[in-house]
Write an enzyme that holds these catalytic residues in place. Structure first.
Site, mmCIF file in Angstrom:
data_model
loop_
_atom_site.group_PDB
_atom_site.id
_atom_site.type_symbol
_atom_site.label_atom_id
_atom_site.label_comp_id
_atom_site.label_asym_id
_atom_site.label_seq_id
_atom_site.Cartn_x
_atom_site.Cartn_y
_atom_site.Cartn_z
ATOM 1 C CG HIS A 33 -2.057 0.872 1.265
ATOM 2 N ND1 HIS A 33 -2.457 1.636 0.193
ATOM 3 C CD2 HIS A 33 -2.901 1.229 2.284
ATOM 4 C CE1 HIS A 33 -3.478 2.404 0.545
ATOM 5 N NE2 HIS A 33 -3.756 2.178 1.816
ATOM 6 C CG ASP A 48 2.613 4.285 -3.796
ATOM 7 O OD1 ASP A 48 2.529 5.369 -3.207
ATOM 8 O OD2 ASP A 48 1.942 3.289 -3.486
ATOM 9 C CG HIS A 95 -4.341 0.139 -8.516
ATOM 10 N ND1 HIS A 95 -5.691 0.029 -8.270
ATOM 11 C CD2 HIS A 95 -3.857 1.036 -7.629
ATOM 12 C CE1 HIS A 95 -5.996 0.841 -7.283
ATOM 13 N NE2 HIS A 95 -4.915 1.459 -6.865
#
Ligand code: ACO
Length: 385
Positions: A232, A322, A271
């Site tokens: 995460h 990210d 994802h």
């Protein structure tokens, strides 16, 4: 989606099971719409592309918490309350000084947010209005906690918040970094893009805690714990470590080939919802390039582009939020182990909005598990085992 049908040993109940809750709708929300097939993200109906172009983080935080964009006077009032709440209660600085200097910043932040509950005047009041006021306090305090801890662990005095600066500018300022307008806007856009994202793991965690009627600080502390993991929020730090490990542009292809051959995951890719690309990534890519040029350090940006190309040669996997966040934050001068706390500074607005939404129409979140162990086993006295 991995599904199976639950059959309890007594054969009575049959409930569908989805590993990782993939494909399960766990809540209805008006806060953000995550549209995987169309790679689109809306906050309260507004496309994040418009917000990343025109809004400030303060406006977005207000939007998430209140459901509409603020008027001029609402924004002035919201800003004033954020600014007034940037200071930490004095004992919090003492607490940060007692932490070992090598404490992982996400752990310091998680502990500190939990401790902020001791000093919040409305901690037990879970009314919507009190929770909104506490939300403003937490949004204002997270950057101060992060920056103060960073200064203290480096043997320096915390820098007092500057009331004349915006949320993003003040964050950089308290970290002792440049408040050049381009840097400030880059962090502002980063904060906007990471402010909310449907039922991600940390938001789900916050909602589960809120559903027990626990207070906002409990929910946000738990969300911080959930954000820390490399699957995460921890992926932004892992991405930068990966780029540093690759070291040079010419090593990229061999690194990616080896990673796929050994089933090592490439951090910042893939994802659960966006299978055709993450809409936040394009903005972060652009800002990453812009900052790379500004600080004369395009190396990691160029390596990132090469990683993106190399990954696609193996599998249809795209950068997630990210991936380009890593180089963006790195070029701002933010220490790598503060990347996930920066994510938290953005996402706290979303967590708070979700806690408020959960309280509004609360039902205890309590899924079931499928028991797959044995039945009819008997207790065996210890001497007979
Ligand atoms: N690198 C290499 N292969 C990958 C990657 C990756 N980053 N991500 C997925 N895959 C592969 C898996 O190995 C799997 O392959 P298989 O079908 O041959 O077994 C397939 O793609 C599907 O991947 P899952 O892990 O099953 O997909 P899931 O939806 O469960 O996971 C996740 C999504 C956790 C984000 C995953 O893509 C991952 O681990 N990425 C790396 C960590 C990361 O960047 N996390 C940040 C996510 S965004 C956020 O939380 C803010």
């Amino acid at each position: 989606m991995t599904t199976a049908t639950l059959t309890q040993p007594n054969g009575a109940q049959r409930i569908p099971f989805s590993k990782g809750l993939d494909g399960v709708v766990a809540a209805q929300t008006e806060i953000s719409m995550v549209d995987g097939p169309n790679s689109t993200l809306l906050y309260r109906g507004i496309n994040i592309n418009e917000l990343a172009e025109h809004a400030t983080y303060e406006e977005v935080a207000f939007l998430l918490l209140n459901g509409h964009l603020p008027t001029r006077s609402e924004l002035a009032d919201f800003n004033a309350r954020l600014v007034a709440n940037r200071w930490l209660p004095a004992p919090m600085y003492d607490l940060l000084r007692t932490l070992p200097r090598d404490t992982i910043p996400m752990e310091a932040l998680r502990t500190a947010v939990s401790a902020l509950a001791f000093y919040d005047p409305e901690i037990e009041d879970i009314s919507i209005e009190a929770t909104r006021r506490k939300s403003v306090r937490l949004i204002a305090q997270l950057p101060t906690l992060t920056a103060a801890f960073d200064r203290i662990r480096n043997g320096k005095e915390p820098i007092a918040p500057n009331p004349r600066l915006s949320h993003a500018a003040n964050t950089l300022y308290m970290l002792g970094l440049s408040t050049d307008p381009e840097f400030v806007r880059a962090l502002d856009v980063y904060f906007i893009l990471l402010a909310d994202h449907g039922m991600n793991a940390s938001t789900f965690t916050a909602r589960v805690v809120a559903s027990t009627q626990a207070d906002l600080h409990s929910a946000v502390t738990s969300a911080l714990a959930s954000l820390k993991g490399p699957l995460h929020g921890g992926a932004n730090e892992a991405t930068m470590h990966m780029l540093l490990e690759i070291g040079e542009l010419e090593n990229v292809d061999a690194f990616v080939d080896r990673a796929f051959a050994t089933k090592r995951k490439i951090m910042g890719f893939g994802h659960r919802i966006y299978k055709h690309g993450d809409p936040r990534s394009a903005h972060l890519n652009r800002w990453s390039e812009r900052l790379g040029k500004k600080v004369n350090q395009l190396k990691y940006y160029e390596m990132s582009l090469a990683v993106e190309r190399a990954v696609l040669r193996h599998k249809e996997l795209y950068p997630n939020v990210d991936f380009f966040s890593a180089t963006l934050l790195y070029d701002l001068g933010i220490p790598i182990d503060l990347f996930t706390p920066m994510f938290a500074c953005a996402r706290v607005a979303g967590w708070c909005a979700h806690v408020i939404e959960q309280y509004r129409d609360n039902v205890l979140i309590r899924p079931q598990s499928e028991y797959i162990g044995p039945v009819g086993v008997h207790y065996v006295p210890i001497d007979e085992r």
